[in-house]
Design a protein around this motif. Sequence first.
Motif, PDB file in Angstrom:
ATOM      1  N   TYR A  85       0.723  -1.197   0.079  1.00 30.09           N
ATOM      2  CA  TYR A  85       0.023  -0.024  -0.061  1.00 30.09           C
ATOM      3  C   TYR A  85       0.881   1.309   0.029  1.00 30.09           C
ATOM      4  CZ  TYR A  85      -3.887   3.194   0.590  1.00 30.09           C
ATOM      5  OH  TYR A  85      -4.843   3.937   0.570  1.00 30.09           O
ATOM      6  N   ASN A  86       1.991   1.272   0.818  1.00 22.85           N
ATOM      7  CA  ASN A  86       2.841   2.485   0.803  1.00 22.85           C
ATOM      8  C   ASN A  86       3.461   2.869  -0.598  1.00 22.85           C
ATOM      9  OD1 ASN A  86       2.486   2.585   3.494  1.00 22.85           O
ATOM     10  ND2 ASN A  86       4.620   1.756   4.005  1.00 22.85           N
ATOM     11  N   GLN A  87       3.755   1.551  -1.186  1.00 21.93           N
ATOM     12  CA  GLN A  87       4.441   1.748  -2.665  1.00 21.93           C
ATOM     13  C   GLN A  87       3.229   2.397  -3.591  1.00 21.93           C
ATOM     14  OE1 GLN A  87       7.257  -0.947  -4.481  1.00 21.93           O
ATOM     15  NE2 GLN A  87       6.923  -2.242  -2.683  1.00 21.93           N
ATOM     16  N   PHE A  88       2.027   1.704  -3.323  1.00 20.95           N
ATOM     17  CA  PHE A  88       0.772   2.105  -4.396  1.00 20.95           C
ATOM     18  C   PHE A  88       0.512   3.702  -4.132  1.00 20.95           C
ATOM     19  CE2 PHE A  88      -1.156  -1.076  -7.088  1.00 20.95           C
ATOM     20  CZ  PHE A  88      -0.144  -2.029  -6.659  1.00 20.95           C
ATOM     21  N   PHE A  89       0.172   4.203  -2.998  1.00 23.52           N
ATOM     22  CA  PHE A  89       0.051   5.584  -2.881  1.00 23.52           C
ATOM     23  C   PHE A  89       1.194   6.405  -3.173  1.00 23.52           C
ATOM     24  CE2 PHE A  89       1.325   5.473   1.802  1.00 23.52           C
ATOM     25  CZ  PHE A  89       1.920   6.374   1.966  1.00 23.52           C
ATOM     26  N   SER A  90       2.249   5.915  -2.864  1.00 23.97           N
ATOM     27  CA  SER A  90       3.537   6.750  -3.559  1.00 23.97           C
ATOM     28  C   SER A  90       3.796   6.871  -4.984  1.00 23.97           C
ATOM     29  CB  SER A  90       4.910   6.428  -2.842  1.00 23.97           C
ATOM     30  OG  SER A  90       4.803   6.040  -1.445  1.00 23.97           O
ATOM     31  N   MET A  91       3.517   5.723  -5.395  1.00 25.11           N
ATOM     32  CA  MET A  91       3.414   5.783  -6.832  1.00 25.11           C
ATOM     33  C   MET A  91       2.410   6.363  -7.744  1.00 25.11           C
ATOM     34  SD  MET A  91       6.121   4.120  -8.125  1.00 25.11           S
ATOM     35  CE  MET A  91       5.745   3.499  -9.743  1.00 25.11           C
ATOM     36  N   TYR A 143       8.849   2.891 -13.223  1.00 26.27           N
ATOM     37  CA  TYR A 143       8.157   1.776 -13.302  1.00 26.27           C
ATOM     38  C   TYR A 143       8.797   0.320 -13.322  1.00 26.27           C
ATOM     39  CZ  TYR A 143       3.627   4.024 -12.897  1.00 26.27           C
ATOM     40  OH  TYR A 143       2.582   4.773 -12.173  1.00 26.27           O
ATOM     41  N   ILE A 144      10.211   0.330 -13.897  1.00 25.42           N
ATOM     42  CA  ILE A 144      10.823  -0.688 -13.798  1.00 25.42           C
ATOM     43  C   ILE A 144      11.183  -1.081 -12.404  1.00 25.42           C
ATOM     44  CG2 ILE A 144      13.054  -1.961 -14.392  1.00 25.42           C
ATOM     45  CD1 ILE A 144      12.622  -0.331 -17.177  1.00 25.42           C
ATOM     46  N   SER A 145      11.529  -0.108 -11.606  1.00 30.16           N
ATOM     47  CA  SER A 145      12.028  -0.251 -10.097  1.00 30.16           C
ATOM     48  C   SER A 145      10.714  -0.518  -9.415  1.00 30.16           C
ATOM     49  CB  SER A 145      12.474   1.132  -9.561  1.00 30.16           C
ATOM     50  OG  SER A 145      13.555   1.722 -10.431  1.00 30.16           O
ATOM     51  N   PHE A 146       9.510  -0.379  -9.678  1.00 30.41           N
ATOM     52  CA  PHE A 146       8.228  -0.521  -8.919  1.00 30.41           C
ATOM     53  C   PHE A 146       8.047  -2.085  -9.365  1.00 30.41           C
ATOM     54  CE2 PHE A 146       3.358  -0.272  -9.202  1.00 30.41           C
ATOM     55  CZ  PHE A 146       3.315  -0.511  -7.846  1.00 30.41           C
ATOM     56  N   LEU A 148      10.107  -4.283  -9.834  1.00 32.46           N
ATOM     57  CA  LEU A 148      11.178  -4.934  -9.115  1.00 32.46           C
ATOM     58  C   LEU A 148      10.979  -4.678  -7.599  1.00 32.46           C
ATOM     59  CD1 LEU A 148      14.445  -4.170 -11.268  1.00 32.46           C
ATOM     60  CD2 LEU A 148      12.744  -6.274 -11.378  1.00 32.46           C
ATOM     61  N   ASN A 149       9.912  -4.377  -7.210  1.00 34.19           N
ATOM     62  CA  ASN A 149       9.544  -4.056  -5.970  1.00 34.19           C
ATOM     63  C   ASN A 149      10.335  -3.272  -5.188  1.00 34.19           C
ATOM     64  OD1 ASN A 149       7.971  -4.505  -3.657  1.00 34.19           O
ATOM     65  ND2 ASN A 149       9.170  -6.399  -2.853  1.00 34.19           N
ATOM     66  N   THR A 150      10.903  -2.303  -5.853  1.00 31.14           N
ATOM     67  CA  THR A 150      11.996  -0.848  -5.334  1.00 31.14           C
ATOM     68  C   THR A 150      11.004  -0.113  -5.534  1.00 31.14           C
ATOM     69  OG1 THR A 150      13.537  -2.544  -6.146  1.00 31.14           O
ATOM     70  CG2 THR A 150      14.175  -0.455  -4.997  1.00 31.14           C
ATOM     71  N   GLY A 151       9.730   0.189  -5.768  1.00 25.55           N
ATOM     72  CA  GLY A 151       8.995   1.492  -5.688  1.00 25.55           C
ATOM     73  C   GLY A 151       9.145   2.459  -4.643  1.00 25.55           C
ATOM     74  N   PRO A 152       9.325   3.669  -4.894  1.00 28.61           N
ATOM     75  CA  PRO A 152       9.260   4.595  -3.647  1.00 28.61           C
ATOM     76  C   PRO A 152       7.934   4.244  -2.905  1.00 28.61           C
ATOM     77  CG  PRO A 152       9.366   5.821  -5.785  1.00 28.61           C
ATOM     78  CD  PRO A 152       9.309   4.272  -6.141  1.00 28.61           C
ATOM     79  N   ASP A 153       8.279   4.306  -1.359  1.00 23.77           N
ATOM     80  CA  ASP A 153       7.242   3.932  -0.608  1.00 23.77           C
ATOM     81  C   ASP A 153       7.036   5.196   0.580  1.00 23.77           C
ATOM     82  OD1 ASP A 153       9.274   3.556   0.772  1.00 23.77           O
ATOM     83  OD2 ASP A 153       8.956   1.463   1.372  1.00 23.77           O
ATOM     84  N   THR A 154       7.599   6.199   0.428  1.00 20.60           N
ATOM     85  CA  THR A 154       7.565   7.384   1.458  1.00 20.60           C
ATOM     86  C   THR A 154       6.564   8.464   0.857  1.00 20.60           C
ATOM     87  OG1 THR A 154       9.610   8.046   0.445  1.00 20.60           O
ATOM     88  CG2 THR A 154       9.662   6.638   2.436  1.00 20.60           C
ATOM     89  N   GLY A 155       5.749   8.236   0.104  1.00 16.88           N
ATOM     90  CA  GLY A 155       4.728   9.267  -0.287  1.00 16.88           C
ATOM     91  C   GLY A 155       5.458  10.423  -1.425  1.00 16.88           C
ATOM     92  N   PHE A 167      16.007   5.563   7.830  1.00 14.37           N
ATOM     93  CA  PHE A 167      14.753   4.851   8.235  1.00 14.37           C
ATOM     94  C   PHE A 167      14.296   4.147   6.673  1.00 14.37           C
ATOM     95  CE2 PHE A 167      14.892   8.214  11.360  1.00 14.37           C
ATOM     96  CZ  PHE A 167      14.541   7.282  12.431  1.00 14.37           C
ATOM     97  N   THR A 168      14.814   4.442   5.775  1.00 13.55           N
ATOM     98  CA  THR A 168      14.512   3.724   4.442  1.00 13.55           C
ATOM     99  C   THR A 168      15.541   3.242   3.878  1.00 13.55           C
ATOM    100  OG1 THR A 168      12.710   5.310   3.904  1.00 13.55           O
ATOM    101  CG2 THR A 168      13.316   4.103   2.318  1.00 13.55           C
ATOM    102  N   PRO A 169      16.258   2.057   4.539  1.00 14.57           N
ATOM    103  CA  PRO A 169      17.459   1.572   3.582  1.00 14.57           C
ATOM    104  C   PRO A 169      17.078   1.033   2.429  1.00 14.57           C
ATOM    105  CG  PRO A 169      16.719   0.314   5.376  1.00 14.57           C
ATOM    106  CD  PRO A 169      15.864   1.548   5.374  1.00 14.57           C
ATOM    107  N   GLY A 170      17.847   0.528   1.750  1.00 16.44           N
ATOM    108  CA  GLY A 170      17.462  -0.130   0.228  1.00 16.44           C
ATOM    109  C   GLY A 170      17.510   1.083  -0.641  1.00 16.44           C
ATOM    110  N   LYS A 171      17.079   0.756  -1.926  1.00 14.69           N
ATOM    111  CA  LYS A 171      17.179   1.745  -2.992  1.00 14.69           C
ATOM    112  C   LYS A 171      15.821   2.570  -3.204  1.00 14.69           C
ATOM    113  CE  LYS A 171      21.340   1.333  -3.657  1.00 14.69           C
ATOM    114  NZ  LYS A 171      22.407   2.426  -3.153  1.00 14.69           N
ATOM    115  N   ARG A 172      14.649   2.325  -2.252  1.00 12.27           N
ATOM    116  CA  ARG A 172      13.382   2.893  -2.803  1.00 12.27           C
ATOM    117  C   ARG A 172      13.420   4.317  -2.842  1.00 12.27           C
ATOM    118  NH1 ARG A 172       9.155  -1.037   0.375  1.00 12.27           N
ATOM    119  NH2 ARG A 172       9.215  -2.776  -1.101  1.00 12.27           N
TER     120      ARG A 172
END
Lengths: 644, 202
Positions: A85-91, A143-146, A148-155, A167-172
């Motif tokens: 859900y976090n990724q969805f609303f951010s995307m 969208y390719i990142s998304f 690959l499950n690396t879509g932004p998830d912080t709004g 607080f957001t390790p990884g590449k998102r």
Amino acid sequence: MSAEAVPVQAAPSVPEEERVRHELEQTWRQPPGLLPWLKSVDHKSVGKRYIITAFIFFVLGGLEAATMRAQLARPENTVLGPDAYNQFFSMHGITMMFLFAVPMMTAIGLYLVPLMIGARNVAFPRLNAYGYWVYLFGGLFLYISFFLNTGPDTGWFSYVPLAGPEFTPGKRADVYAQAITFTEIAALVGSVELIVTIFKNRAPGMTLNRMPLFVWAMLVQAFMVLFAMPWVATATQFLAMDRLVATHFFNPAEGGDPLLWQHLFWFFGHPEVYIIFIPALGFVSSIVATFTRRQVFGYPAMVLSMVATGFLGFGLWVHHMFTTGVPQLGQSFFTGASMMIAIPSGIQIFCWIATIWAGRPRFTVPFLFVLGFVVLFIIGGFTGVMIASVAFDQQVHDTYFIVAHFHYVLIGGAVFPLFAAFYYWFPKLTGRMLSESLGRWNFWLFLLGVNLTFFPMHQLGFEGMPRRVYTYLEETGWGDLNLLATIGAVTIATSMLLFVINVVSSLRQGAPAGDDPWGGETLEWATSSPPRPYNFAYIPVVSGRSPLWASSAEMPVVTGLRTDVRDTLVTTVLDAEPDSKHRHPNPTIWPLLTAVATTILFVTLIFTPWGAVIGTPLLLLGLLGWGWPRGREKWEQQLVEGEA
Amino acid sequence: MRVTRAVADVSALPRTVFGHRSLMWWGTLGFIIIEGTTLFICAMSYFYLRRNYSTWPPEHIFRPALLIPTIQVILMLASNIPMWWADRASRRMDLQGLRAGFLICSALAVMMTILRWFEFRALNVRWDTSAYGSVAWATLTAHTTLLVLELAETVAFTALLFGNQVEERDLSGASDNAFYWYFLTGVWVPLYAIVFLSPYFM
Ligand code: HEM
């Protein structure tokens, strides 16, 4: 050498005009095939691609919204988990704001402005192509990142410290930062294009005072982009550096400051709303004029309001930060400014109403969408004035009341006018009319759907439902209103489907449009539908605000541009007097290659600072190829050597 | 298709115009606004972050060295003389003068880029030491990006001028390059004052 345009009084003879058209066709045409398509620098090809791409992103953003609404349809649903859900609303937010709304407005401007001002292309055709490619690659990257499950998830505004390295390790969050950079570059490029084209390529006689209101709208928007976008581009670069090379811009432990992010972001973010909204005002003015067959009432007031909105839009950013503890006096100032911006918007609405009142409106589909805009925008405007008051804002901050408010403003203020524009200009782009009856279904379902979806959200906000939650409990009692909102979303989706069906079937079997199906007042209707690659066989001369409503049936034009090279006329900024001739570049692959180099640079920079070392030379190589001298004309060179 | 009536003939209009009459000048102005805004944001962030500290530079950090940066800022200002001269040559359509001017300016741009390397070292702080270091580095980096691009453009343009492909309108292009150069070197003066001098006063 005389630097004057010499007056003549003659109609180009018919065989002469035939010859000119034939030669222009040879010079400007885009041969069939993939390579010429990739090399195209025609503002119409590029503009059309831009529009289609932005529409596809709109559909993707809509699918994300639909998925979220499915999840929220009932309490404790399981369509999306919290992380998804976090990724969805951010995307959804990022897509709608950065990949749909702004690019769509710019794209329509890039397509229409040259036609409306009687030019043959935008001022810098290669740069224009480059801007499109960068935008496309940025969107693909996101969208390719998304996927690959690396879509932004912080709004869509990715506040630090949440989006910071801790607080957001990884590449998102890096994907977020870099995707924004792509779209900012494209937007900035587009705005430089529009400004210079509008200033220097207007048809002779089209003084600033006679410019179509739509062109004014694009000019104001382009200036806002120029001053606003660097803020978010810089902010995202700071964020990327905090994450990649451990700078401390937003890290309080080392003297950094999370509020710096908020200031930088909203100094862009609030003007952003007007960047989306002002071109929409331009659509509305064009459409109101055509369908009432009257010039829009109060031209100077309309222009000044747009310019005033442009300035005021920059004075409002702090109102997004009322809950961060801004000093009392500051709060009052920004409340005042926030309320003041209602004035120019109000003036424009009154001018349109006066125009409609005095004219005899034709209730075609474009006009219906304009009416829909007025209704929705007024509702969104009301709630806007409400939350400009700090005390009220503190209650509803981060609740569904805000979600309701900004969707009314964005959908009402931008998407409805946009659909009006689609229906209005589709005949010009394609040579065919869209179906009116499907269009009416599209309109009414859309209007109904938007109200079903978003009106209940006001109430949900009062009841305390926070935004950005992936689910809620049965006991909250929010279930019914949420179900209603989801039904609304399904209604919107249905109306969109009808639109797509309408477009596809009209492309095949829509009624032929002819040059000027609606009886418009501006120059784009003087040329064929779709326009030839050179737009106008002769550059028109303008002597009033509504060149096509002038009494004379003959169109005054200038002659004397070369037809064997891509010649165009440059005029003066204020009075649009013919001033010089300019040769446009031929199609070239280098803007695309340079955009590829730009992409390599930005994407590698997510992983290692060495990306700069790899990417920069590639970029310079691209620019070198771009500027490489080719197809030059010796006779001009001789002239120099002779004089030197 | 509408019936047309010719009211003016523009075939005698010039093709090569300078300054605000040329399209490229306006394009350059657009990019100057964008980049000027970006540098302004860096400066604003510098002052904003300053408020988080009681001393500036923060404790245990040396002030920046001044020698190289001061040479640089003087060099940048001085470089405007040959550039201005080249600009004038282009407006006179004097190809030889233009070539000479651009050759000198290319050499100066190379020197400025080399000096820039030492300027980073003159900051006496790393970007990851504290927010002070971060914002000083960022400001310098932002300007360096522009410097490198202008270096590339000036050198490439000089090469073009010495080739046999010169067109009349390249003279106008040279003048626009000069316009950008004035901005690039001029904007460095306040940034130099902020990044290198202000730690001595604030
Ligand atoms: C077409 C129908 C649309 C529907 C059904 C819809 C629905 C939603 C939903 C469910 C959310 C998430 C609320 C939350 O959990 O906080 C949301 C957020 C958002 N929407 Fe839409 N939306 C639509 C259109 C648009 C359009 C056209 C725009 C912009 C032009 C837009 C911009 C946004 C933004 C900026 C957010 C905030 C994202 C965030 O919290 O970071 N939406 N929308």
